[in-house]
Design a protein around this motif. Structure first.
Motif, mmCIF file in Angstrom:
data_model
loop_
_atom_site.group_PDB
_atom_site.id
_atom_site.type_symbol
_atom_site.label_atom_id
_atom_site.label_comp_id
_atom_site.label_asym_id
_atom_site.label_seq_id
_atom_site.Cartn_x
_atom_site.Cartn_y
_atom_site.Cartn_z
ATOM 1 N N TYR A 31 -2.477 -8.398 -18.864
ATOM 2 C CA TYR A 31 -3.423 -7.330 -19.178
ATOM 3 C C TYR A 31 -2.663 -6.050 -19.512
ATOM 4 C CZ TYR A 31 -7.258 -10.115 -17.254
ATOM 5 O OH TYR A 31 -8.182 -11.082 -17.005
ATOM 6 N N ASN A 32 -1.712 -5.744 -18.672
ATOM 7 C CA ASN A 32 -0.875 -4.571 -18.899
ATOM 8 C C ASN A 32 0.386 -4.655 -18.069
ATOM 9 O OD1 ASN A 32 -1.434 -3.395 -16.233
ATOM 10 N ND2 ASN A 32 -3.457 -2.919 -17.041
ATOM 11 N N LEU A 89 10.766 0.268 -10.754
ATOM 12 C CA LEU A 89 10.110 -1.034 -10.637
ATOM 13 C C LEU A 89 9.180 -1.245 -11.818
ATOM 14 C CD1 LEU A 89 9.139 -0.616 -6.903
ATOM 15 C CD2 LEU A 89 10.679 -2.378 -7.715
ATOM 16 N N TYR A 93 0.380 -7.203 -14.751
ATOM 17 C CA TYR A 93 -0.887 -7.838 -14.410
ATOM 18 C C TYR A 93 -1.009 -9.101 -15.255
ATOM 19 C CZ TYR A 93 -2.876 -3.971 -11.744
ATOM 20 O OH TYR A 93 -3.126 -3.028 -10.797
ATOM 21 N N GLY A 98 -5.218 -12.888 -11.755
ATOM 22 C CA GLY A 98 -6.368 -12.083 -11.381
ATOM 23 C C GLY A 98 -6.036 -10.614 -11.298
ATOM 24 N N ASN A 99 -6.398 -9.990 -10.169
ATOM 25 C CA ASN A 99 -6.224 -8.542 -10.084
ATOM 26 C C ASN A 99 -4.959 -8.150 -9.335
ATOM 27 O OD1 ASN A 99 -6.818 -9.215 -7.502
ATOM 28 N ND2 ASN A 99 -8.612 -7.908 -7.293
ATOM 29 N N LYS A 100 -3.970 -8.993 -9.315
ATOM 30 C CA LYS A 100 -2.766 -8.717 -8.542
ATOM 31 C C LYS A 100 -1.642 -8.242 -9.442
ATOM 32 C CE LYS A 100 -4.028 -12.742 -5.818
ATOM 33 N NZ LYS A 100 -3.630 -14.118 -5.470
ATOM 34 N N PHE A 103 5.394 -7.624 -9.020
ATOM 35 C CA PHE A 103 6.510 -6.689 -9.159
ATOM 36 C C PHE A 103 7.822 -7.407 -9.426
ATOM 37 C CE2 PHE A 103 5.085 -2.437 -8.066
ATOM 38 C CZ PHE A 103 3.839 -2.680 -7.508
ATOM 39 N N GLY A 104 8.675 -6.722 -10.191
ATOM 40 C CA GLY A 104 10.059 -7.128 -10.297
ATOM 41 C C GLY A 104 10.829 -6.616 -9.100
ATOM 42 N N GLY A 105 12.089 -7.034 -8.983
ATOM 43 C CA GLY A 105 12.901 -6.634 -7.843
ATOM 44 C C GLY A 105 13.396 -5.205 -7.905
ATOM 45 N N THR B 32 -11.662 -0.924 -4.138
ATOM 46 C CA THR B 32 -10.610 -1.889 -3.847
ATOM 47 C C THR B 32 -9.320 -1.168 -3.520
ATOM 48 O OG1 THR B 32 -11.614 -3.473 -5.382
ATOM 49 C CG2 THR B 32 -9.327 -3.866 -4.736
ATOM 50 N N PHE B 34 -5.178 -2.072 -1.962
ATOM 51 C CA PHE B 34 -4.217 -3.152 -1.804
ATOM 52 C C PHE B 34 -3.195 -2.778 -0.734
ATOM 53 C CE2 PHE B 34 -5.566 -5.415 -5.603
ATOM 54 C CZ PHE B 34 -6.099 -4.424 -6.395
ATOM 55 N N TYR B 36 0.666 -3.731 0.643
ATOM 56 C CA TYR B 36 1.923 -4.371 0.304
ATOM 57 C C TYR B 36 2.909 -4.225 1.466
ATOM 58 C CZ TYR B 36 0.341 -4.041 -4.606
ATOM 59 O OH TYR B 36 -0.364 -4.136 -5.786
ATOM 60 N N GLN B 38 7.232 -4.292 2.093
ATOM 61 C CA GLN B 38 8.500 -4.212 1.393
ATOM 62 C C GLN B 38 9.644 -4.266 2.393
ATOM 63 O OE1 GLN B 38 9.361 -0.523 -0.722
ATOM 64 N NE2 GLN B 38 10.412 -1.638 -2.352
ATOM 65 N N GLN B 42 14.309 -4.874 -1.281
ATOM 66 C CA GLN B 42 13.515 -5.891 -1.945
ATOM 67 C C GLN B 42 12.295 -5.250 -2.580
ATOM 68 O OE1 GLN B 42 12.669 -9.474 0.215
ATOM 69 N NE2 GLN B 42 14.609 -9.433 1.327
ATOM 70 N N SER B 43 11.604 -6.035 -3.365
ATOM 71 C CA SER B 43 10.438 -5.494 -4.056
ATOM 72 C C SER B 43 9.198 -5.587 -3.174
ATOM 73 C CB SER B 43 10.228 -6.246 -5.358
ATOM 74 O OG SER B 43 9.297 -5.563 -6.159
ATOM 75 N N LEU B 44 8.096 -5.133 -3.724
ATOM 76 C CA LEU B 44 6.835 -5.151 -2.987
ATOM 77 C C LEU B 44 6.197 -6.526 -3.056
ATOM 78 C CD1 LEU B 44 7.236 -2.069 -3.731
ATOM 79 C CD2 LEU B 44 4.774 -1.894 -3.512
ATOM 80 N N LEU B 46 2.552 -8.338 -2.258
ATOM 81 C CA LEU B 46 1.154 -8.114 -1.931
ATOM 82 C C LEU B 46 0.780 -8.918 -0.696
ATOM 83 C CD1 LEU B 46 -1.568 -6.835 -2.758
ATOM 84 C CD2 LEU B 46 -2.001 -8.908 -4.101
ATOM 85 N N THR B 49 -5.838 -7.916 -0.429
ATOM 86 C CA THR B 49 -6.708 -7.036 -1.198
ATOM 87 C C THR B 49 -7.875 -6.646 -0.304
ATOM 88 O OG1 THR B 49 -6.112 -8.185 -3.233
ATOM 89 C CG2 THR B 49 -8.091 -6.825 -3.281
ATOM 90 N N GLU B 59 -3.195 -12.933 0.911
ATOM 91 C CA GLU B 59 -2.299 -13.784 0.128
ATOM 92 C C GLU B 59 -1.829 -14.952 0.991
ATOM 93 O OE1 GLU B 59 -1.518 -13.231 -3.329
ATOM 94 O OE2 GLU B 59 -3.338 -12.117 -2.807
ATOM 95 N N PHE B 91 8.382 -1.881 5.727
ATOM 96 C CA PHE B 91 7.773 -0.737 5.065
ATOM 97 C C PHE B 91 6.451 -1.222 4.470
ATOM 98 C CE2 PHE B 91 7.907 3.464 3.675
ATOM 99 C CZ PHE B 91 7.737 3.611 2.309
ATOM 100 N N ILE B 93 2.997 -0.370 2.342
ATOM 101 C CA ILE B 93 2.487 0.575 1.342
ATOM 102 C C ILE B 93 1.091 0.139 0.905
ATOM 103 C CG2 ILE B 93 2.909 1.725 -0.861
ATOM 104 C CD1 ILE B 93 5.771 0.888 -0.744
ATOM 105 N N TYR B 102 -12.765 -2.986 -9.129
ATOM 106 C CA TYR B 102 -11.502 -3.096 -9.849
ATOM 107 C C TYR B 102 -11.547 -4.232 -10.866
ATOM 108 C CZ TYR B 102 -6.717 -4.010 -10.955
ATOM 109 O OH TYR B 102 -5.562 -4.228 -11.640
ATOM 110 N N ALA B 104 -8.779 -5.997 -13.593
ATOM 111 C CA ALA B 104 -7.458 -6.007 -14.221
ATOM 112 C C ALA B 104 -7.639 -5.753 -15.711
ATOM 113 C CB ALA B 104 -6.780 -7.357 -13.999
#
Lengths: 113, 121
Positions: A31-32, A89, A93, A98-100, A103-105, B32, B34, B36, B38, B42-44, B46, B49, B59, B91, B93, B102, B104
Protein backbone atom coordinates in the motif's frame (compact mmCIF):
# COMPACT_ATOMS: atom_id res chain seq x y z
CA UNK A 1 6.67 -14.22 3.44
CA UNK A 2 6.72 -10.42 3.49
CA UNK A 3 10.04 -9.06 4.68
CA UNK A 4 11.92 -5.76 4.68
CA UNK A 5 15.70 -5.63 4.65
CA UNK A 6 18.07 -2.72 5.19
CA UNK A 7 21.73 -2.97 4.25
CA UNK A 8 24.14 -1.87 5.59
CA UNK A 9 23.24 -2.09 9.26
CA UNK A 10 25.59 0.77 10.04
CA UNK A 11 27.10 3.64 8.07
CA UNK A 12 29.61 6.35 8.92
CA UNK A 13 30.20 9.41 6.73
CA UNK A 14 31.98 12.76 7.10
CA UNK A 15 29.84 15.84 7.50
CA UNK A 16 28.67 17.31 4.20
CA UNK A 17 28.62 14.04 2.33
CA UNK A 18 25.33 12.83 0.85
CA UNK A 19 23.75 9.82 2.55
CA UNK A 20 22.20 6.97 0.61
CA UNK A 21 20.17 4.47 2.62
CA UNK A 22 18.80 1.32 1.05
CA UNK A 23 15.64 -0.64 1.76
CA UNK A 24 14.44 -3.75 -0.05
CA UNK A 25 11.16 -5.61 0.26
CA UNK A 26 10.15 -9.05 -0.86
CA UNK A 27 6.62 -8.43 -2.12
CA UNK A 28 5.83 -5.62 -4.54
CA UNK A 29 2.16 -5.61 -3.51
CA UNK A 30 2.34 -2.81 -0.99
CA UNK A 31 0.00 0.00 0.00
CA UNK A 32 2.79 2.34 0.94
CA UNK A 33 6.28 2.55 2.39
CA UNK A 34 7.44 4.79 5.21
CA UNK A 35 10.82 6.01 6.36
CA UNK A 36 11.36 6.77 10.06
CA UNK A 37 14.12 8.20 12.17
CA UNK A 38 14.86 6.87 15.66
CA UNK A 39 17.21 8.54 18.09
CA UNK A 40 18.77 6.38 20.85
CA UNK A 41 16.21 5.45 23.50
CA UNK A 42 13.46 7.33 21.72
CA UNK A 43 10.42 6.58 19.66
CA UNK A 44 10.03 6.95 15.91
CA UNK A 45 9.64 10.11 13.89
CA UNK A 46 7.97 9.74 10.52
CA UNK A 47 10.11 11.26 7.76
CA UNK A 48 8.43 10.38 4.50
CA UNK A 49 5.55 8.23 3.30
CA UNK A 50 5.43 7.05 -0.30
CA UNK A 51 2.19 5.68 -1.69
CA UNK A 52 2.45 2.64 -3.96
CA UNK A 53 1.43 4.79 -6.92
CA UNK A 54 4.22 7.28 -6.31
CA UNK A 55 7.84 7.18 -7.41
CA UNK A 56 9.29 9.55 -4.85
CA UNK A 57 8.66 11.98 -2.04
CA UNK A 58 10.73 14.96 -0.96
CA UNK A 59 10.98 16.96 2.22
CA UNK A 60 13.78 19.47 2.59
CA UNK A 61 17.11 17.66 2.34
CA UNK A 62 15.37 14.29 2.27
CA UNK A 63 14.27 12.45 -0.84
CA UNK A 64 12.87 8.95 -0.92
CA UNK A 65 12.36 6.91 -4.07
CA UNK A 66 10.25 3.83 -4.61
CA UNK A 67 10.67 1.14 -7.26
CA UNK A 68 8.08 -1.55 -6.67
CA UNK A 69 9.16 -3.70 -9.59
CA UNK A 70 12.60 -4.19 -8.10
CA UNK A 71 11.36 -4.11 -4.51
CA UNK A 72 13.56 -1.20 -3.52
CA UNK A 73 13.33 2.15 -1.82
CA UNK A 74 16.18 4.57 -1.26
CA UNK A 75 16.39 7.45 1.18
CA UNK A 76 18.75 10.24 0.16
CA UNK A 77 19.89 12.83 2.67
CA UNK A 78 21.73 15.71 1.08
CA UNK A 79 24.66 17.49 2.71
CA UNK A 80 24.63 15.41 5.88
CA UNK A 81 25.03 17.06 9.28
CA UNK A 82 26.04 15.63 12.67
CA UNK A 83 22.42 16.10 13.73
CA UNK A 84 21.42 13.53 11.12
CA UNK A 85 23.12 10.82 13.20
CA UNK A 86 20.38 8.35 14.14
CA UNK A 87 18.90 5.02 13.12
CA UNK A 88 16.78 5.11 10.01
CA UNK A 89 14.03 2.54 9.61
CA UNK A 90 11.94 1.76 6.59
CA UNK A 91 8.62 -0.02 6.89
CA UNK A 92 6.17 -1.35 4.35
CA UNK A 93 2.46 -1.98 4.41
CA UNK A 94 2.16 -5.24 2.54
CA UNK A 95 -1.29 -5.88 1.14
CA UNK A 96 -1.06 -9.49 2.23
CA UNK A 97 -0.28 -8.43 5.79
CA UNK A 98 -3.40 -6.36 6.32
CA UNK A 99 -2.93 -3.32 8.51
CA UNK A 100 0.49 -4.21 9.87
CA UNK A 101 3.66 -2.27 9.26
CA UNK A 102 6.63 -4.54 8.57
CA UNK A 103 9.92 -2.95 9.62
CA UNK A 104 13.41 -3.39 8.32
CA UNK A 105 16.28 -3.83 10.76
CA UNK A 106 17.37 -0.22 10.37
CA UNK A 107 20.59 1.51 9.38
CA UNK A 108 22.55 3.27 12.14
CA UNK A 109 24.07 6.42 10.71
CA UNK A 110 26.95 8.38 12.19
CA UNK A 111 27.84 11.71 10.61
CA UNK A 112 31.29 12.78 11.78
CA UNK A 113 31.95 16.51 12.19
CA UNK B 1 0.86 17.79 14.08
CA UNK B 2 -0.42 14.56 15.59
CA UNK B 3 1.15 13.81 18.97
CA UNK B 4 1.26 10.51 20.81
CA UNK B 5 2.27 10.54 24.45
CA UNK B 6 3.57 7.43 26.16
CA UNK B 7 4.00 7.12 29.91
CA UNK B 8 6.11 6.24 31.80
CA UNK B 9 9.29 6.66 29.80
CA UNK B 10 11.23 4.34 32.03
CA UNK B 11 10.36 1.69 34.59
CA UNK B 12 12.64 -0.33 36.81
CA UNK B 13 10.96 -2.89 39.03
CA UNK B 14 11.33 -6.23 40.71
CA UNK B 15 10.47 -9.55 39.14
CA UNK B 16 6.84 -10.49 39.66
CA UNK B 17 5.56 -6.91 39.48
CA UNK B 18 2.86 -5.92 37.01
CA UNK B 19 3.59 -2.80 34.99
CA UNK B 20 1.09 -0.60 33.14
CA UNK B 21 2.13 1.54 30.19
CA UNK B 22 -0.17 4.24 28.81
CA UNK B 23 -0.41 5.47 25.24
CA UNK B 24 -2.42 8.62 24.57
CA UNK B 25 -3.23 10.45 21.39
CA UNK B 26 -3.17 14.08 22.53
CA UNK B 27 -4.75 15.97 19.67
CA UNK B 28 -6.62 13.36 17.67
CA UNK B 29 -8.84 10.35 18.11
CA UNK B 30 -7.43 6.94 17.37
CA UNK B 31 -9.73 3.98 16.89
CA UNK B 32 -6.70 1.81 16.38
CA UNK B 33 -3.39 1.82 18.21
CA UNK B 34 -0.46 -0.53 17.87
CA UNK B 35 1.98 -1.91 20.44
CA UNK B 36 5.54 -2.82 19.45
CA UNK B 37 8.49 -4.32 21.23
CA UNK B 38 12.09 -3.55 20.40
CA UNK B 39 15.19 -5.38 21.65
CA UNK B 40 18.59 -3.63 21.63
CA UNK B 41 19.90 -2.96 18.16
CA UNK B 42 16.94 -4.73 16.63
CA UNK B 43 13.92 -3.51 14.77
CA UNK B 44 10.36 -3.14 15.97
CA UNK B 45 8.18 -6.20 16.27
CA UNK B 46 4.43 -5.75 16.32
CA UNK B 47 2.91 -7.29 19.44
CA UNK B 48 -0.74 -6.44 19.08
CA UNK B 49 -3.30 -4.19 17.48
CA UNK B 50 -5.48 -2.36 19.99
CA UNK B 51 -9.04 -1.57 18.92
CA UNK B 52 -11.23 0.86 20.81
CA UNK B 53 -14.17 -0.88 22.43
CA UNK B 54 -13.15 -4.39 21.42
CA UNK B 55 -10.55 -7.02 22.13
CA UNK B 56 -7.00 -6.55 20.95
CA UNK B 57 -5.59 -8.65 18.17
CA UNK B 58 -2.34 -10.32 19.18
CA UNK B 59 0.45 -11.42 16.88
CA UNK B 60 1.50 -15.03 16.81
CA UNK B 61 3.68 -15.93 19.74
CA UNK B 62 2.55 -13.04 21.95
CA UNK B 63 0.90 -14.21 25.17
CA UNK B 64 -2.36 -12.34 25.60
CA UNK B 65 -2.54 -13.21 29.29
CA UNK B 66 0.94 -11.84 29.78
CA UNK B 67 0.45 -8.61 27.86
CA UNK B 68 -2.99 -7.22 28.67
CA UNK B 69 -4.24 -4.49 26.36
CA UNK B 70 -7.15 -2.19 27.10
CA UNK B 71 -8.40 0.46 24.68
CA UNK B 72 -11.26 1.99 26.63
CA UNK B 73 -11.42 5.34 24.88
CA UNK B 74 -10.56 6.90 21.53
CA UNK B 75 -7.48 8.54 23.01
CA UNK B 76 -6.06 5.96 25.40
CA UNK B 77 -4.68 2.45 25.13
CA UNK B 78 -2.86 0.69 27.96
CA UNK B 79 -0.47 -2.25 27.94
CA UNK B 80 -0.05 -4.14 31.20
CA UNK B 81 2.86 -6.54 31.53
CA UNK B 82 1.65 -8.96 34.17
CA UNK B 83 4.02 -10.67 36.60
CA UNK B 84 7.00 -9.30 34.71
CA UNK B 85 10.24 -11.25 34.58
CA UNK B 86 13.74 -10.26 33.40
CA UNK B 87 13.05 -11.63 29.92
CA UNK B 88 10.27 -9.07 29.57
CA UNK B 89 12.83 -6.28 29.81
CA UNK B 90 12.64 -4.38 26.55
CA UNK B 91 11.68 -1.12 24.88
CA UNK B 92 7.94 -0.89 24.26
CA UNK B 93 6.56 1.60 21.75
CA UNK B 94 2.99 2.45 20.83
CA UNK B 95 1.65 4.11 17.73
CA UNK B 96 -1.67 5.54 16.65
CA UNK B 97 -3.35 6.38 13.40
CA UNK B 98 -5.32 9.65 13.17
CA UNK B 99 -8.90 9.48 12.09
CA UNK B 100 -11.50 6.77 12.15
CA UNK B 101 -11.14 3.10 11.51
CA UNK B 102 -7.68 2.32 10.29
CA UNK B 103 -7.20 1.29 6.70
CA UNK B 104 -3.91 0.32 5.22
CA UNK B 105 -3.12 2.31 2.14
CA UNK B 106 -4.12 5.66 3.51
CA UNK B 107 -1.87 8.64 3.13
CA UNK B 108 -1.62 9.24 6.84
CA UNK B 109 1.48 7.91 8.59
CA UNK B 110 1.37 6.21 11.95
CA UNK B 111 2.49 8.42 14.82
CA UNK B 112 4.68 6.91 17.47
CA UNK B 113 5.15 7.55 21.16
CA UNK B 114 8.59 8.04 22.66
CA UNK B 115 8.66 4.52 24.06
CA UNK B 116 8.96 2.97 27.50
CA UNK B 117 12.16 1.35 28.68
CA UNK B 118 11.18 -1.54 30.96
CA UNK B 119 13.86 -3.11 33.13
CA UNK B 120 12.95 -6.05 35.35
CA UNK B 121 15.46 -6.90 38.06
Amino acid sequence: KQEVTQIPAALSVPEGENLVLNCSFTDSAIYNLQWFRQDPGKGLTSLLLIQSSQREQTSGRLNASLDKSSGRSTLYIAASQPGDSATYLCAAYFKAAGNKLTFGGGTRVLVKP
Amino acid sequence: GAVVSQHPSRVICKSGTSVKIECRSLDFQATTMFWYRQFPKQSLMLMATSNEGSKATYEQGVEKDKFLINHASLTLSTLTVTSAHPEDSSFYICSAFPGGSYRAGGNQPQHFGDGTRLSIL
